[in-house]
Write a protein that holds these residues in place. Sequence first.
Motif, PDB file in Angstrom:
ATOM      1  N   ASP A  39     -64.286 -22.268 -46.958  1.00  0.00           N
ATOM      2  CA  ASP A  39     -65.436 -21.646 -47.608  1.00  0.00           C
ATOM      3  C   ASP A  39     -66.760 -22.172 -47.052  1.00  0.00           C
ATOM      4  OD1 ASP A  39     -64.002 -19.975 -49.074  1.00  0.00           O
ATOM      5  OD2 ASP A  39     -64.258 -21.007 -50.999  1.00  0.00           O
ATOM      6  N   VAL A  40     -66.804 -23.494 -46.881  1.00  0.00           N
ATOM      7  CA  VAL A  40     -68.067 -24.106 -46.466  1.00  0.00           C
ATOM      8  C   VAL A  40     -68.411 -23.717 -45.035  1.00  0.00           C
ATOM      9  CG1 VAL A  40     -69.219 -26.283 -45.991  1.00  0.00           C
ATOM     10  CG2 VAL A  40     -67.814 -26.030 -48.048  1.00  0.00           C
ATOM     11  N   ALA A  54     -69.479 -20.227 -44.780  1.00  0.00           N
ATOM     12  CA  ALA A  54     -70.857 -20.057 -45.255  1.00  0.00           C
ATOM     13  C   ALA A  54     -71.852 -20.522 -44.195  1.00  0.00           C
ATOM     14  CB  ALA A  54     -71.069 -20.828 -46.551  1.00  0.00           C
ATOM     15  N   ILE A  55     -71.523 -21.610 -43.499  1.00  0.00           N
ATOM     16  CA  ILE A  55     -72.431 -22.101 -42.441  1.00  0.00           C
ATOM     17  C   ILE A  55     -72.554 -21.051 -41.341  1.00  0.00           C
ATOM     18  CG2 ILE A  55     -72.663 -23.809 -40.603  1.00  0.00           C
ATOM     19  CD1 ILE A  55     -71.549 -25.871 -42.545  1.00  0.00           C
ATOM     20  N   LEU A  63     -71.860 -17.736 -41.538  1.00  0.00           N
ATOM     21  CA  LEU A  63     -72.374 -16.425 -41.932  1.00  0.00           C
ATOM     22  C   LEU A  63     -73.738 -16.474 -42.605  1.00  0.00           C
ATOM     23  CD1 LEU A  63     -69.122 -14.685 -43.217  1.00  0.00           C
ATOM     24  CD2 LEU A  63     -70.245 -14.480 -41.003  1.00  0.00           C
ATOM     25  N   ASP A  64     -74.029 -17.540 -43.319  1.00  0.00           N
ATOM     26  CA  ASP A  64     -75.295 -17.569 -44.051  1.00  0.00           C
ATOM     27  C   ASP A  64     -76.372 -18.401 -43.365  1.00  0.00           C
ATOM     28  OD1 ASP A  64     -74.488 -15.860 -45.946  1.00  0.00           O
ATOM     29  OD2 ASP A  64     -73.905 -17.382 -47.407  1.00  0.00           O
ATOM     30  N   ILE A  65     -75.975 -19.225 -42.421  1.00  0.00           N
ATOM     31  CA  ILE A  65     -76.989 -20.023 -41.727  1.00  0.00           C
ATOM     32  C   ILE A  65     -77.089 -19.622 -40.259  1.00  0.00           C
ATOM     33  CG2 ILE A  65     -77.662 -22.346 -41.019  1.00  0.00           C
ATOM     34  CD1 ILE A  65     -76.438 -23.335 -43.632  1.00  0.00           C
ATOM     35  N   ARG A  66     -75.984 -19.729 -39.534  1.00  0.00           N
ATOM     36  CA  ARG A  66     -76.093 -19.495 -38.091  1.00  0.00           C
ATOM     37  C   ARG A  66     -76.257 -18.031 -37.742  1.00  0.00           C
ATOM     38  NH1 ARG A  66     -71.555 -23.604 -35.638  1.00  0.00           N
ATOM     39  NH2 ARG A  66     -72.464 -25.531 -36.450  1.00  0.00           N
ATOM     40  N   LEU A  67     -75.481 -17.154 -38.373  1.00  0.00           N
ATOM     41  CA  LEU A  67     -75.542 -15.737 -37.979  1.00  0.00           C
ATOM     42  C   LEU A  67     -76.912 -15.111 -38.280  1.00  0.00           C
ATOM     43  CD1 LEU A  67     -74.060 -13.463 -36.636  1.00  0.00           C
ATOM     44  CD2 LEU A  67     -73.143 -12.788 -38.853  1.00  0.00           C
ATOM     45  N   PRO A  68     -77.433 -15.258 -39.499  1.00  0.00           N
ATOM     46  CA  PRO A  68     -78.766 -14.657 -39.710  1.00  0.00           C
ATOM     47  C   PRO A  68     -79.816 -15.262 -38.790  1.00  0.00           C
ATOM     48  CG  PRO A  68     -78.131 -16.027 -41.593  1.00  0.00           C
ATOM     49  CD  PRO A  68     -76.924 -15.888 -40.722  1.00  0.00           C
ATOM     50  N   ARG A  93     -83.150 -16.291 -42.668  1.00  0.00           N
ATOM     51  CA  ARG A  93     -82.226 -15.927 -43.719  1.00  0.00           C
ATOM     52  C   ARG A  93     -82.032 -14.425 -43.661  1.00  0.00           C
ATOM     53  NH1 ARG A  93     -86.050 -18.070 -48.393  1.00  0.00           N
ATOM     54  NH2 ARG A  93     -86.675 -19.511 -46.784  1.00  0.00           N
ATOM     55  N   TRP A  94     -80.982 -13.970 -44.327  1.00  0.00           N
ATOM     56  CA  TRP A  94     -80.691 -12.538 -44.251  1.00  0.00           C
ATOM     57  C   TRP A  94     -81.880 -11.706 -44.708  1.00  0.00           C
ATOM     58  CZ3 TRP A  94     -77.225 -10.724 -41.285  1.00  0.00           C
ATOM     59  CH2 TRP A  94     -76.038 -11.420 -41.049  1.00  0.00           C
ATOM     60  N   PRO A 120     -69.937 -20.743 -51.432  1.00  0.00           N
ATOM     61  CA  PRO A 120     -69.232 -21.917 -51.963  1.00  0.00           C
ATOM     62  C   PRO A 120     -70.076 -22.641 -53.006  1.00  0.00           C
ATOM     63  CG  PRO A 120     -70.101 -22.358 -49.784  1.00  0.00           C
ATOM     64  CD  PRO A 120     -70.318 -20.914 -50.031  1.00  0.00           C
ATOM     65  N   GLU A 174     -77.310 -26.461 -42.146  1.00  0.00           N
ATOM     66  CA  GLU A 174     -75.863 -26.442 -41.981  1.00  0.00           C
ATOM     67  C   GLU A 174     -75.247 -27.807 -42.212  1.00  0.00           C
ATOM     68  OE1 GLU A 174     -75.897 -24.782 -37.863  1.00  0.00           O
ATOM     69  OE2 GLU A 174     -74.387 -26.329 -37.563  1.00  0.00           O
ATOM     70  N   LEU A 197     -75.064 -28.115 -45.972  1.00  0.00           N
ATOM     71  CA  LEU A 197     -73.963 -27.325 -46.512  1.00  0.00           C
ATOM     72  C   LEU A 197     -72.621 -27.999 -46.206  1.00  0.00           C
ATOM     73  CD1 LEU A 197     -74.278 -24.790 -48.096  1.00  0.00           C
ATOM     74  CD2 LEU A 197     -73.846 -23.450 -46.051  1.00  0.00           C
ATOM     75  N   ARG A 224     -84.732 -21.504 -50.127  1.00  0.00           N
ATOM     76  CA  ARG A 224     -83.646 -21.259 -49.173  1.00  0.00           C
ATOM     77  C   ARG A 224     -82.371 -21.988 -49.594  1.00  0.00           C
ATOM     78  NH1 ARG A 224     -80.503 -18.681 -46.301  1.00  0.00           N
ATOM     79  NH2 ARG A 224     -80.027 -19.257 -44.144  1.00  0.00           N
ATOM     80  N   GLU A 242     -80.758 -20.167 -52.319  1.00  0.00           N
ATOM     81  CA  GLU A 242     -80.102 -18.954 -51.812  1.00  0.00           C
ATOM     82  C   GLU A 242     -78.735 -19.266 -51.241  1.00  0.00           C
ATOM     83  OE1 GLU A 242     -83.894 -16.303 -50.267  1.00  0.00           O
ATOM     84  OE2 GLU A 242     -82.437 -17.035 -48.829  1.00  0.00           O
ATOM     85  N   LEU A 243     -78.618 -20.455 -50.657  1.00  0.00           N
ATOM     86  CA  LEU A 243     -77.344 -20.842 -50.058  1.00  0.00           C
ATOM     87  C   LEU A 243     -76.357 -21.326 -51.120  1.00  0.00           C
ATOM     88  CD1 LEU A 243     -78.676 -22.703 -46.892  1.00  0.00           C
ATOM     89  CD2 LEU A 243     -77.396 -20.566 -46.946  1.00  0.00           C
TER      90      LEU A 243
END
Lengths: 265, 318, 265
Positions: free
Chosen positions: B38-39, B42-43, B45-50, B176-177, C20, C78, C81, C101, C104-105
């Motif tokens: 999960d973590v 999230a890294i 998809l929510d941090i690196r990809l955006p 961010r997205w 998460p 990251e 997280l 931010r 949001e995460l």
Amino acid sequence: MSLRGSDLSCSYGSTPVLHEVSVQLEQGELVGILGPNGSGKSTLLKVLAGVLTPASGKVLLEERSLSEYRRRDLACRLAYVPQQVELPFPFRCNELVMMGRYARMLGPGLQEGAHQEAVRQAMRATGVEALADRRFSELSGGEAQRVRIAQALAQEGQVMLLDEPTSHLDVAYQLDLMRLLSSLAAQGQALAVSLHDLNLAALFCHRLVLLKAGRVVACGAPAEVLTVDRLEQAFAVRLEVQAGPPVRVFAGSQSRLGDRRVRND
Amino acid sequence: MIARLGGLMLLGLLGLAACLAVAVSLGSISINLLELDDVTRAILLDIRLPRALLGACVGACLASAGVAFQALLRNPLADPYVVGASSGAALGAALAFLLGLTSVLPLAAFAGAVGAMLFIVRLARIGGALPVDTFLLAGVVVGSFLWSLVSFMLTLARQDMARIVFWLMGSLADARWSQLPLILPYLVIGLGGLYYGALSLNLLTLGEEAAIPLGLPAERAKLWVLLGATLLTAAAVSVSGLIGFLGLIVPHLCRGLVGPDHRLLLPAAALGGAMFLVLCDTLARSLRPGLELPVGVITALLGAPFFFWLLYSRRRLT
Amino acid sequence: MRILSALLALALLCSCAPAPRATTPGPAQRIISLVPSLTEVLFSLGAGPRVIGVTANDHYPPEVEGLPRVGDMAPDYERILALQPDLVVADPGMQPREITRLRELGLPVLSLPSQSLSGLRKALAELSKATGTEARGQELQGQLARLKPPPGPGVRVFVEIWDKPLMTTGGGTFVDELITLAGGRNVYADRQQYPSISVEDLLLRQPEVIVLTVSQVEEARSRPGWDRLAAVRSGRIYRMEPDLLVRPTLRLPQAVEQLGGFLSP
């Protein structure tokens, strides 16, 4: 197809550059525009090309005022080759000639097929096919002028105005270029070209317009315009003239600079 | 032309996809892409990809705006910031920091950039015409004036100084997205509009005296190009601060690769700018784990030597 | 552009999946501090062993040296997280956008405006609750409550926060509060935040005591004009560790004592 300018006046700021000049250009004709530096040759061509709007007077193309044409429509009928062009980016010759098709292309012009033939023809007519893939900045002066004329030809108009196309060319290239222009006239183009070389003008042009300080001194066949008195009136120097055809003008031992006011523009 | 464009787009999109893949797989911590929990998901998809996608958009905006400004000003040394957009955005951002309105920071920067540009156009217009030289001069003068205002505000806001300066250096740390919708429409509209006028851009590089007789309504074309390039720059600046040099060097590199025809150059620069920034930002995030460098520093580190090389080779040519 | 939009759509779908959460009922076990002064507070509360990440600017207490660094000006999201914290502490005055931010995460963020004495008391209360160290918290609150400004008008003091440009503290800041508690009176209490000032203005205000932070006493003495300051002439110019002076932590009694020592004649 005719281009007619009547009573054209024009000024930069408060300095008058053209004063009630009227000229006419007919199909199949090569007209030379002569005059000393600052006499208004370039300005007259710009006004005739619609690049500059005259303060008063009118330019009619096919009996319609230039201002009534959209830029694109005008570009399909009339081409203007400025004295020099500076290219900051390394375009190739065929790309440059293709720009002559701009007025006939839509949007980003991705469908080039229809235009490639016109570009090839224009380059063939000016003898620069072999230069198609060369960079414009690498060309010699004579080659560059031919490519620029090819661009104007690619516009497929019937009128072409050229501002001092022979300056900076050596004598062989000058002759070569004038031959090209007169062959274009023979094919039906109406051409006006500003020139410094009086003999070149006498040799190739059908008619001449002699300007001085923004006014027409004389207008007509070379033999009528290139007379000792009229040349002295325009250039303030007494030259010798040998009756033709072709008329020949040269500086004799008696020639000397008279009272001449040089204008700045 | 269509075949070359198709080939270029295919190659460029593949390259961009590869760069995005690299950007998503690298970072300040190492992640095994085959064993995601999960973590780590999230890294990615929510941090690196955006962040990678935002970088791609910003890079594309800046590089295509650079292409447009270079054509408009007929100067290969122009970049998106050459005429006031950067100082305007900096002023907007500094104001937002000073007034504690950091939530509207992108809007303030965007408004600053567009406002400065409009003001400069207004100043430089002479009787309905916009002479390029006057425009450039007005841009430089107004730019210096606005920068001095920014410096003045920095001295007022000492406690915010570090944050403002960090923002000015340019960073995608805020990615961010929710920021993608702030920039994507401008990228699509600005780049699309410029591309529709690609032939006009070609003609503008000839200079107006040559372009007008070829059928270009030059004054109108200049305003449209300016509008498109300004929107692209402002959108990029609003989400990432002032990322320098990219808008100068990417157009050059791409001109060397595909030539000066804007029908190929614009998409090449957009894709090239996207790739360049995605890679630079990956470096910025991963070079010093736990301490990121502003990506503007990386682009300038790579860009400044290039700039000197460019000056040097130009001098040799002339 | 097609791939880009496909990626975008895909990513939007993925990001809709629940992020998460590591929230567990009861005291926080995995804490990340993004503010050096709050790191100190956590250690003072005895929650130090549960701190798993700090900023690059954290140097006190010495135990932080071995901890993972998660950013300086910009947090490294990251890493944060990946460390799976169940509590992140941050200061809205310094990190407003960053807090948004982090939330949001899906991270549990405790936003503590802590750059003042009252902020420190509030942070102490909140953090002792969040870490289950209420007893120790009460004890520390008592220590802070015992600090009272000594009677009297107070010694006029100038605190140099930065040397180039010359900067001091205005009224209402934590440093200003500290000066008052130590029996001093800030000569720049009429200004706000951290103003830059001129030597001329400083000469007019003639503080009785000067406290430096980033510069050395010898260097400061030799600055132009400083020999005209009574405090310099009488040798009442001292230096204090900047972190001790500007960071609102439970080293406050220590700071008050040291500063008070400088102020007493």
